[in-house]
Every structure is written in C-alpha cells, then in structure tokens.
Design a protein around this motif. Structure first.
Motif, PDB file in Angstrom:
ATOM      1  N   PHE A 119      39.327  37.525  48.260  1.00  0.00           N
ATOM      2  CA  PHE A 119      39.743  38.906  48.020  1.00  0.00           C
ATOM      3  C   PHE A 119      41.242  38.965  47.697  1.00  0.00           C
ATOM      4  O   PHE A 119      41.643  39.527  46.678  1.00  0.00           O
ATOM      5  CB  PHE A 119      39.418  39.760  49.249  1.00  0.00           C
ATOM      6  CG  PHE A 119      39.824  41.195  49.107  1.00  0.00           C
ATOM      7  CD1 PHE A 119      39.035  42.084  48.395  1.00  0.00           C
ATOM      8  CD2 PHE A 119      40.992  41.669  49.689  1.00  0.00           C
ATOM      9  CE1 PHE A 119      39.407  43.413  48.263  1.00  0.00           C
ATOM     10  CE2 PHE A 119      41.369  42.988  49.566  1.00  0.00           C
ATOM     11  CZ  PHE A 119      40.572  43.868  48.850  1.00  0.00           C
TER      12      PHE A 119
ATOM     13  N   CYS B 150      36.989  41.552  42.034  1.00  0.00           N
ATOM     14  CA  CYS B 150      37.379  41.936  43.392  1.00  0.00           C
ATOM     15  C   CYS B 150      36.522  43.095  43.911  1.00  0.00           C
ATOM     16  O   CYS B 150      36.133  43.109  45.079  1.00  0.00           O
ATOM     17  CB  CYS B 150      38.852  42.329  43.389  1.00  0.00           C
ATOM     18  SG  CYS B 150      39.540  42.591  45.011  1.00  0.00           S
TER      19      CYS B 150
ATOM     20  N   LEU C  63      33.427  42.744  46.046  1.00  0.00           N
ATOM     21  CA  LEU C  63      33.654  42.227  47.399  1.00  0.00           C
ATOM     22  C   LEU C  63      33.888  43.344  48.408  1.00  0.00           C
ATOM     23  O   LEU C  63      34.008  43.094  49.599  1.00  0.00           O
ATOM     24  CB  LEU C  63      34.860  41.279  47.412  1.00  0.00           C
ATOM     25  CG  LEU C  63      34.797  40.080  46.476  1.00  0.00           C
ATOM     26  CD1 LEU C  63      36.070  39.251  46.585  1.00  0.00           C
ATOM     27  CD2 LEU C  63      33.571  39.225  46.763  1.00  0.00           C
TER      28      LEU C  63
ATOM     29  N   LYS D  99      31.461  41.428  53.120  1.00  0.00           N
ATOM     30  CA  LYS D  99      32.214  42.344  52.258  1.00  0.00           C
ATOM     31  C   LYS D  99      33.337  42.977  53.055  1.00  0.00           C
ATOM     32  O   LYS D  99      33.264  43.108  54.266  1.00  0.00           O
ATOM     33  CB  LYS D  99      31.304  43.443  51.720  1.00  0.00           C
ATOM     34  CG  LYS D  99      30.256  42.911  50.756  1.00  0.00           C
ATOM     35  CD  LYS D  99      29.698  44.002  49.923  1.00  0.00           C
ATOM     36  CE  LYS D  99      28.821  43.377  48.837  1.00  0.00           C
ATOM     37  NZ  LYS D  99      28.570  44.323  47.791  1.00  0.00           N
TER      38      LYS D  99
END
Length: 141
Positions: free
Chosen positions: A43, A55, A58, A138
């Motif tokens: 990330f 990104c 995520l 996540k």
C-alpha cells in the motif's frame, strides 16, 4: 517385467508424500501478521509511486456497499495524492514498519501502528486498520 511392491513400501511412500504436501501447505500459507505486513508494504509503496489504480483495490469498507465505495473513489484518489505529496516533500519513502498490532475485540479487524521513515530522516507514526474481505487483507476506510 513388473517388480512386486510390498504393501508396507506403498504405505510408507504414501505417508511420505502426504507429509511433504502438508509441510508445503504450512510453509506457503501466510500468517495474519505476514498478510498484514505485505498489505501495508505494498500500500505505502504504491502510494509513494503514485500508482493509485493499483492502490485503490487494496482499500475497503466493511459497512459500505461496493457501489457506495466506488462513488467514493474520486475523494480517495485526492487523499492518496495528498499522501504522495507528503511523501515526496519528505524525500520519498525509505521504510515502513508495523510497530504494534492489536486485534479488535470482535475480531473483525486489526488496529496497526505504523512507523514511516522518510528519505530526509523524518519519521511519522500512523494508525491504520486492516480487515479481511473474502480472505484478502485490505486497508479499512
């Protein structure tokens, strides 16, 4: 010409193969901490690189529908751009380290304290929450 194989030899070979497969499965299955570490490293690296398209997937939210989250994407891109600008202004991203990990009481997410080191020598502690969605870690909005 076939060579007779004893029953004992077949059982031993079968047990050895079964044990090897189990060990391989254990060796490749990441722990929660390893999965969280990998997520956080990826990330921050993607933010620092300005790769927001990779990104954004995520990031997730537990109580927001995927449709509502998609509508939030423009604001999320602006937030990520701001984070990238901060990283750039401090000489880039040098290192990211999780210094504390606290699972929530309900077990639904993990609270992380992250130490970010910048290229100019400055550091910053940040708080992040992560959760699993369909077996994938996540960043929680």
């Amino acid at each position: 010409m076939s060579v007779p194989v004893s029953r004992r030899r077949c059982l031993l070979v079968g047990a050895a193969v079964f044990s090897a497969l189990n060990l391989a499965a254990c060796a490749t299955a990441p722990t929660a901490a390893e999965g969280q570490d990998a997520l956080i490293q990826r990330f921050y690296r993607l933010v620092a690189d300005g790769d927001f398209d990779r990104c954004i997937p995520l990031v997730g939210a537990r109580n927001i529908s995927k449709e509502a989250l998609a509508g939030f994407e423009d604001k999320l891109r602006r937030m990520l751009a701001g984070a990238k600008a901060k990283i750039d202004s401090k000489g880039g991203l040098q290192q990211v380290e999780i210094v504390e990990r606290v699972p929530s009481e309900d077990g639904q997410f993990t609270k992380l304290r992250v130490l970010v080191r910048y290229g100019d020598g400055n550091t910053r502690r940040e708080r992040m929450n992560v959760f699993q969605e369909d077996g994938v870690w996540k960043v929680l909005l």
